[in-house]
Structure formats: C-alpha cells, structure tokens
Design a protein around this motif. Structure first.
Motif, short mmCIF file in Angstrom:
data_model
loop_
_atom_site.label_atom_id
_atom_site.label_comp_id
_atom_site.label_asym_id
_atom_site.label_seq_id
_atom_site.Cartn_x
_atom_site.Cartn_y
_atom_site.Cartn_z
N ASN A 183 70.14 38.47 26.31
CA ASN A 183 69.86 37.29 25.47
C ASN A 183 69.01 36.28 26.23
OD1 ASN A 183 71.22 38.14 23.18
ND2 ASN A 183 73.21 37.34 23.89
N GLY A 184 69.35 36.07 27.51
CA GLY A 184 68.53 35.17 28.31
C GLY A 184 67.10 35.68 28.47
N PHE A 185 66.93 36.98 28.62
CA PHE A 185 65.60 37.57 28.77
C PHE A 185 64.79 37.43 27.47
CE2 PHE A 185 63.00 41.46 28.19
CZ PHE A 185 62.01 41.16 29.10
N PHE A 186 65.43 37.64 26.34
CA PHE A 186 64.72 37.52 25.06
C PHE A 186 64.31 36.07 24.80
CE2 PHE A 186 67.23 41.41 23.65
CZ PHE A 186 66.22 42.28 24.06
N GLU A 187 65.11 35.15 25.24
CA GLU A 187 64.72 33.74 25.10
C GLU A 187 63.45 33.47 25.90
OE1 GLU A 187 68.08 31.50 26.32
OE2 GLU A 187 69.23 31.88 24.46
N TYR A 188 63.32 34.13 27.05
CA TYR A 188 62.10 33.99 27.83
C TYR A 188 60.91 34.61 27.08
CZ TYR A 188 58.60 35.19 31.35
OH TYR A 188 57.42 35.38 32.02
N LEU A 189 61.12 35.78 26.49
CA LEU A 189 60.04 36.43 25.76
C LEU A 189 59.56 35.58 24.58
CD1 LEU A 189 61.10 40.21 25.63
CD2 LEU A 189 59.37 39.14 27.09
N TYR A 190 60.52 34.90 23.95
CA TYR A 190 60.17 34.06 22.80
C TYR A 190 59.76 32.66 23.24
CZ TYR A 190 62.38 37.79 20.12
OH TYR A 190 62.70 38.99 19.59
N GLN A 191 59.56 32.53 24.58
CA GLN A 191 59.07 31.27 25.15
C GLN A 191 60.03 30.11 24.87
OE1 GLN A 191 55.08 30.65 23.75
NE2 GLN A 191 54.28 32.48 24.77
#
Length: 820
Positions: free
Chosen positions: A334-342
C-alpha cells in the motif's frame, strides 16, 4: 457474500469446502468400492453356477458317450445292420431300454440306429419311422460317418434339443452304421432342485424352425422350454418370476428372491440353439453382500475422522504462517502504491513486526523480492519519466514537419524501450520514404520519369502515395512515348508525303509528254484510216461494175445456149446433111454451159468481196469515231494533269513546313528521360488513358479498404464489391481479342491472387485478429499491387504487338496485290 470476507474467513471456507469435498469423494469412493466388491461377489457367484452347470453337463455327456460305446459291443446290433434286419435291431433296443429303466436314473433315454448310408434304421421310441436321409440335416451324423470317431454334444431334432452321443459301428475296417445315444437334461434339473436351486433349458426362436414339435412347449420370456417333461412346475415358476427378458440380454440378474444366470447352449457346430438358465435363492449371496456393506461403512467413518483432524491443523497453520505475513506484505505494498500514484515522495518497504523479513519460507522470500523490486521500480520510474519527457518533445517537433529528431534517452523498462525504438524506427522509415518521394518528384521536375519508388513494406496512406507516384511516372512516360511515337509517325508521313508530291510533279510532266505524243499518234492514225476508207470505197465501186458486166455476160451465154439448142433441132431435121452442123451446135451449147458455171463462180466471189469491202468500211467508220473520242480524252487528261502538277507543287511546299514543326516536337520528347517499356504499350491511346484511370481508382479503393480494416467501427463494411479492376475485367472479358490475349489471362490470374489475399485479410480482421497478426498480409497486398499493375501494363504491350502484326500483315497483302 464471499466478497466481504477477509482472507482467513475465505481460507476457513476453503478448508471446510475441501474437507466436505474430500468427505463426499471418500463416500463416493466407498460406494464405488462397495459396488465393485458386490459386483465381484456376483461375478464369482455367477462363475460358480457356470462351473456347476458345465460340470454336470460334462458328466452327463461322458456318461452318454460311455453308454453309447458300451452298446456298440452288442452283437445283435452288428448282425441286424449286416443283414438289414430291423426286427432284430428293434428287439435288441427294447431289451436295452428296459435294462436302463429298471436299473438306472435314466428314464427317458432314446437310442437311434443309423445305416452306413446315413439313413435312419431303427428308432427305439418310434419303430415305424425309418429310412430318412439324416445326412442332409444332421451335422453330427456326417462328421461321425466321415471321421469314424465318436462324438457327443447338443443337437436339434424335431422333438427338441438333446445330448446326443454318436459312436460308429464297425466290422473290421467296414463301417456298418452309427449308434446314437440321446439324453435329456431332466436329471440335471432334478439334481439342482435337490441343492435348492433351479435349472432349465430354453430354445431360441430360430431353433424351433428345426425342433417343430418343441415350438408348442411351455414358454418362459417368450421362448419354449426344451421339453415339458424335464422340468418341474416349481422350476418353471421360479424362472418365470425372474426378469427373464433382462436376463436374456445380460449375463445375470438379481431379484428380491433369486440370483440367476444364463449361458448359451451350443450345438456340435458351435451355433447357439438355446440358453441354460440357472438360479439360486438370494439368501445364498446376501450374507456376502452385507459383509461388503459393513466394510464400506467403516471405511467411510475413518475417512471422516481423519478429515476433521486434518482441517483443524491446516487452519491453524495457515493463520500463523500465511495470514499474518500477508498482512505485513499488504501494508508495505500500500505504501509503494501511494508512491506510484505520487501520493508520497518515497516508496515504503515490506517489514515483519518492524524488521526486515527473514527466514527461508516462501512468504519471507516473496517479501524480500518485493522490496528488491520496489527499489528497481523506483529507479526505473525515474528513467521512464525522463524518456517520456523526451518523447513528448520529439513528437512536437515531428508534428511541425522536422523528421530528423530521435529519442536518445534509454530506460530499463522493456515495453517503454521497445516503444522508443518503434518510434525511432518509424521516424527513420518515414524520413526515408519522404526523402525518396521528394527525390522522385524533383526528378520529375527535371524531366526524368525513370525513377520508381520501392514499397519497403509500407502500406496504408503512405503505400497508396508511393503507388500513386509510381503510377504518375508510368503515365507521364507513356505520354512521352505517345508524343515520340506520334512525332516519328508524323515525320515518316511528311517524308512520304513530300516524296509523293515530288513524284506527282515528275509524273505530271511525264504524263503531259506522253499525252502529247499520244495525241499526235492518234491524229496520224486517223489520217491513215481516212485514206484506207477512200481506197476501200473505190474498190467497192469497181466491184459493182464487175458485177454488172458479169450479168451481161450471163445473158449472152443464155442466148447462146438457146441458139445452140435450136441449131441442134434443125440439124436433126436435116438428117445426114445436118450432122456436121449438129456437132458444132453441141460444142457451142457446152461452151455456153461452161460460161454460165464460170459466171456463177465469179458472182459468188464478187459477193464475198463486196461483203468484205462493206465490213471494212463499217470498221473504218467505227475506228474514226473511237479515234475522235480518244482525241477528246487526251485533251481532258492534259487539262487534269496540269491541275495535278499545280497541286503537287503546293503539297510539296506544305510538307516542308510540317516537317519543321514535327522535328521540334520530337526534339522535346527525346530530351525527356522516360521509362523504356511504355514505348511498347502506347499504340492504343484510349486504352492507355483507360488503364491509368483504373489504376488510380484501384489505389483509392485499396487505401479506403485498408482504412476500414484499421478502424473497428468500419470493420464490417470492408468489401471488394466496388473494386474498379474487377469491374473492368468483367466488362472486357467477353471481348474476343481479350480472350486470345495471353497477357490478359495472366492478368486475370494475378488479380484473382490479389483478390484472394484481400479476402483472407478481410476475413482475418473481421474474425478478430489484431493488426500485428495481419501486418504481413497487408504488406503482401501492397506488393501484390505492383505485380497487378505490371500485369496490366503487359496487356497493353501485347495488345500493341498484336496490332503491329495485323498492320504488317495488311501491308504485306497490299504489296502482293500491287505486285500482281
């Protein structure tokens, strides 16, 4: 409902479902095992009954064969056959039958004695029936008679099917006959009844065609029993209580009361003539079936206990080893996807209870792998962003018309890097094609139309543009060829015309001289004819004078002849004194006659001469008239010749001017560089422009077709119905010249290949194949267009050659006609 459950709830349901499915599978397997064991029990019991029947039948047959062999030692039977004494044989058989009835269990035996000729000799049960030829329908009699060996088995007779033991009766090496010992199966049925079982034998419907008397016996399942006396009422009742029809179709049947089997009754030749039906009460196998059911139930209970214990341990292990680690992995992702979605500036990592994942299990390995991939994706994400920025910049410049820019920034993302390479390749290809098109158009501007663009696998709008430019070059080359050919023909024509005008001038002068000479000759001939006419007129006058003179001489000759006649008369009157005078008178008379004859000949010659002179004068008059007309014609020719000479002079001056203008036109055409082959295919100007129009229409049609095939909303509209080449071929296919043209037939075949290729492409796209799957087909369509246009141009070439041959043939014929 399952969408709202968490993973541990779903896993619990999954484990429970697996347990239930396993339990049901175990129950089904237990049921299959039970059925298999029950089936095996029934098969074993069936085999037991079969063995019992076969054992008792074999024993019965051996007893029958033994008795038959023993009876062959009876000397009375030998003596009866040797002496053909039926009474002795009947007495011996009666004595044998009484012994069996009184001392054995065989109550219904029958003995039949046959002769060596296979005829019935004595029947123990019917002494009055004998003499029948048994070889016609008794295979057993034929075999024993031929092999001279004993034989035993079932065989049909009129009374039914019986066990027949046949033994040969011999005296030394001489066959006296055969002895047949016949037994029923009633004793076997009675033996089975003593064992609380039942047995009976049924005959087939085919068997009753031979065993005619047995057809009326009692029936079971529609088939007659072998003999009413052999089977008891209880046996018949037990058989009728079965599902007999099902038993005849199956190997065995199990009812509430009995277990029964059937096996075929085969005669000596191996043909099925009936069925053995054997049964026993169901209680004999119920005990075995109950034991099988008890084992199956115990097996199912054991499976259920094992499944329940296994599911509990599995669920606890899954919760500790799977559910908890998956929660940690979910938090890290979830933390990684938040990074992907900026949504955050830094990518998070997966941790187990705040520590880096450790251990050798798959989930720990997966967590470490996820962390490694997060690091790589983070680094790649930065590279991809740089590539996209450069792509955007290059696209803006290309949109402005500058094709020299390329994307140089690289990335480790294979898809994005492939996109970069595809974009650069597209720009390279587009720049190359545009440069080639520009160079070709510039060469056209420099009057060089020999340049042709290569397809290079292009299609769509660019492919249509290349085809149109190539077609334009061919069309201009054809136009230049038409101009050059026309100029050459005009120069040849003007040269010929000038030569003809000069020849006309010279011929006019020669004709004037010849006409003048002819006119003078005609006048001279006319003068000669007039002189001849005057001479002939003088001859005609002289002939008239001679005719009058000959007439007068004739009159004198007539008078002289008359005087001589009178003198002869007077001399005759004078007698002797007038004899000399008579002689003179006779001579005078003969002279007169000769004179008349000569005058007649002269008159005939004068008549012919006068007619000839008259004909000559008539011919002279006609010649004078013709000579006057000839003189008039000569005068007219002289006038016409003067006019022709003036016209020839004018034509000669005009051809000089035309030749100068044509020379200028040919000079312009020769300075232009065009394709060489079009010079062979421009003899028919109308055909040239018609074909060029068809080519351009086909390029537009192909471009529209490929456009439809690349757009989903227009995909189903794609069709070849409006193909211009197809319409042109259909319109000209009935032309006899086309049918004889080899290039036309080749064009039809080439178009059919192109049409089949387009049809395959349309079908593939309409069937859902992607552009990448049909790209090779599209390239082949573009290549096929060049082949199709080349085949069309060859039609023009062959058409021109054919026309040149026909023109040469007509010229040759004209030269031959002129020579004749």
């Amino acid at each position: 409902m399952f969408k709202h459950l968490k993973l541990h709830g779903k896993l619990f349901l999954l484990v429970l479902s697996i347990g239930l499915v396993s339990l049901m599978s175990g129950a089904f397997y237990a049921y299959l095992v039970e059925q298999d064991l029950a089936q095996s029990t029934l098969i074993e019991r069936r085999q037991f009954l079969i063995n019992e029947v076969e054992r008792r039948l074999t024993k019965k047959q051996e007893i029958g064969l033994t008795n038959a062999v023993g009876l062959t030692t009876n000397t009375d039977l030998h003596t009866a056959l040797l002496q053909y004494d039926r009474d002795l044989a009947a007495l011996a058989l009666e004595h044998i039958g009484e012994l069996y009835r009184n001392n054995t269990n065989f109550k219904g035996i029958k003995i039949h004695l046959h002769t060596a000729q296979m005829r019935s000799f004595v029947r123990s049960w019917d002494l009055n029936a004998f003499g029948e030829d048994l070889g016609k329908f008794r295979a057993s009699v034929r075999q024993v008679n031929q092999n001279k060996k004993a034989l035993v088995g079932f065989e049909l007779g009129r009374d039914g099917a019986m066990i027949r033991a046949l033994v040969p009766l011999t005296e030394g090496n001489q066959l006296l006959g055969t002895l047949e010992f016949m037994q029923g199966v009633g004793s076997i049925s009675r033996d089975f009844e003593q064992d609380s079982r039942f047995y009976l034998m049924l005959l087939t419907q085919e068997a009753t065609q031979i065993a005619t008397k047995a057809a009326n016996n009692q029936k079971v399942a529609g088939l007659p029993v072998a003999n009413n006396k052999w089977f008891s009422d209880s046996t018949l009742a037990a058989a009728r209580s079965l599902e007999a029809h099902a038993l005849l179709q199956q190997e065995y049947v199990l009812t509430d009361a009995y277990f029964a089997i059937r096996l075929p009754v085969k005669d000596i030749e191996g043909q099925i003539i009936g069925w053995h039906i054997v049964g026993e009460p169901r209680r004999f196998i119920d005990a075995q079936l109950q034991e099988v059911q008890r084992l199956s139930t115990s097996f199912l209970g054991l499976i259920a206990l094992m499944l329940i214990a296994t599911m509990g341990f599995i669920f606890l292990g899954i919760h500790k080893l799977v559910i908890c680690p998956l929660g940690y992995i979910s938090t890290g992702l979830n933390g990684f996807f938040e990074y992907l979605y900026q949504q955050r500036n830094e990518a998070s990592r997966v941790t187990f209870r705040g520590k880096s994942p450790e251990g050798a299990d798959e989930l720990a390995q997966m967590a470490r792998l996820i962390n490694t991939n997060i690091t790589q994706v983070e680094r790649q994400f930065v590279q991809d962003k740089q590539v996209l920025v450069e792509v955007e910049e290059v696209v803006r410049r290309v949109d402005a018309g500058f094709y020299a820019y390329r994307v140089h920034q690289q990335t480790s993302n294979p898809q994005l890097d492939a996109l970069r390479q595809i974009l650069n390749n597209m720009l390279d290809s587009s720049q190359l094609h545009f440069e080639e098109i520009l160079a070709t158009i510039l060469s056209f501007a420099e009057s060089n139309f020999t340049s042709r663009l290569a397809v290079h696998g292009t299609s769509g709008k660019l492919g249509s543009l290349i085809a149109a430019v190539n077609t334009l070059g061919v069309s201009i080359s054809e136009l230049m060829a038409i101009i050059q050919n026309t100029g050459v023909i005009l120069r040849q024509g003007t040269t010929t015309l000038a030569d003809s005008a000069e020849h006309l001038r010279q011929s006019s002068h020669k004709q004037s001289d010849m006409i003048q000479i002819t006119h003078e000759a005609v006048q001279e001939v006319t003068a000669h004819i007039q002189q001849s006419d005057h001479k002939v007129g003088s001859m005609q006058d002289q002939a008239e004078v001679m005719s009058q003179l000959a007439k007068k001489i004739g009159e004198i000759a007539d008078q002289t002849n008359l005087l001589a006649l009178n003198a002869s008369i007077e001399a005759a009157r004078a007698g002797e004194h007038g004899r000399g005078f008579a002689v003179v008178a006779t001579e005078v008379q003969q002279l007169a006659v000769h004179t008349q004859e000569a005058l007649a000949e002269i008159n005939r010659n004068l008549g012919g001469l006068m007619k000839l002179v008259a004909d000559i004068r008539t011919a002279s008059s006609s010649q004078l008239e013709h000579m006057e007309k000839l003189t008039q014609v000569a005068d007219e020719l002289a006038q016409i010749n003067m006019e022709n000479s003036a016209i020839g002079e004018q034509v000669y001056q005009m051809t000089g001017e035309i030749d100068q203008r044509v020379a200028s036109l040919v000079n312009v055409a020769e300075q232009t560089r065009a394709l060489k082959r079009p010079t062979d295919q421009v003899c028919d100007v109308d055909l040239v422009f018609e074909i060029n129009k068809v080519k351009l229409e086909y390029i537009c049609f192909k471009d529209e077709l490929l456009t439809q095939l690349t757009q989903k909303d227009r995909l189903q509209q794609a069709s070849q119905d409006q193909c211009p080449i197809r319409a042109w071929l259909h319109r000209d296919s009935q032309d006899p010249r086309r049918q004889r043209c080899e290039a036309w037939q080749n064009l039809v075949q080439t178009y059919q290949k192109q049409a089949d290729l387009c049809a395959t492409l349309i079908q593939a796209r309409q069937a859902g194949e992607r552009y990448e799957q049909v790209q090779e087909l599209i390239k082949n369509v573009e290549k096929g267009t060049d082949s199709l246009f080349d085949a069309i141009d060859r039609v023009k070439t062959q058409e021109c050659r054919q026309r040149n041959l026909e023109l040469e043939a007509r010229c040759q014929q004209a030269r031959q006609t002129s020579a004749h």
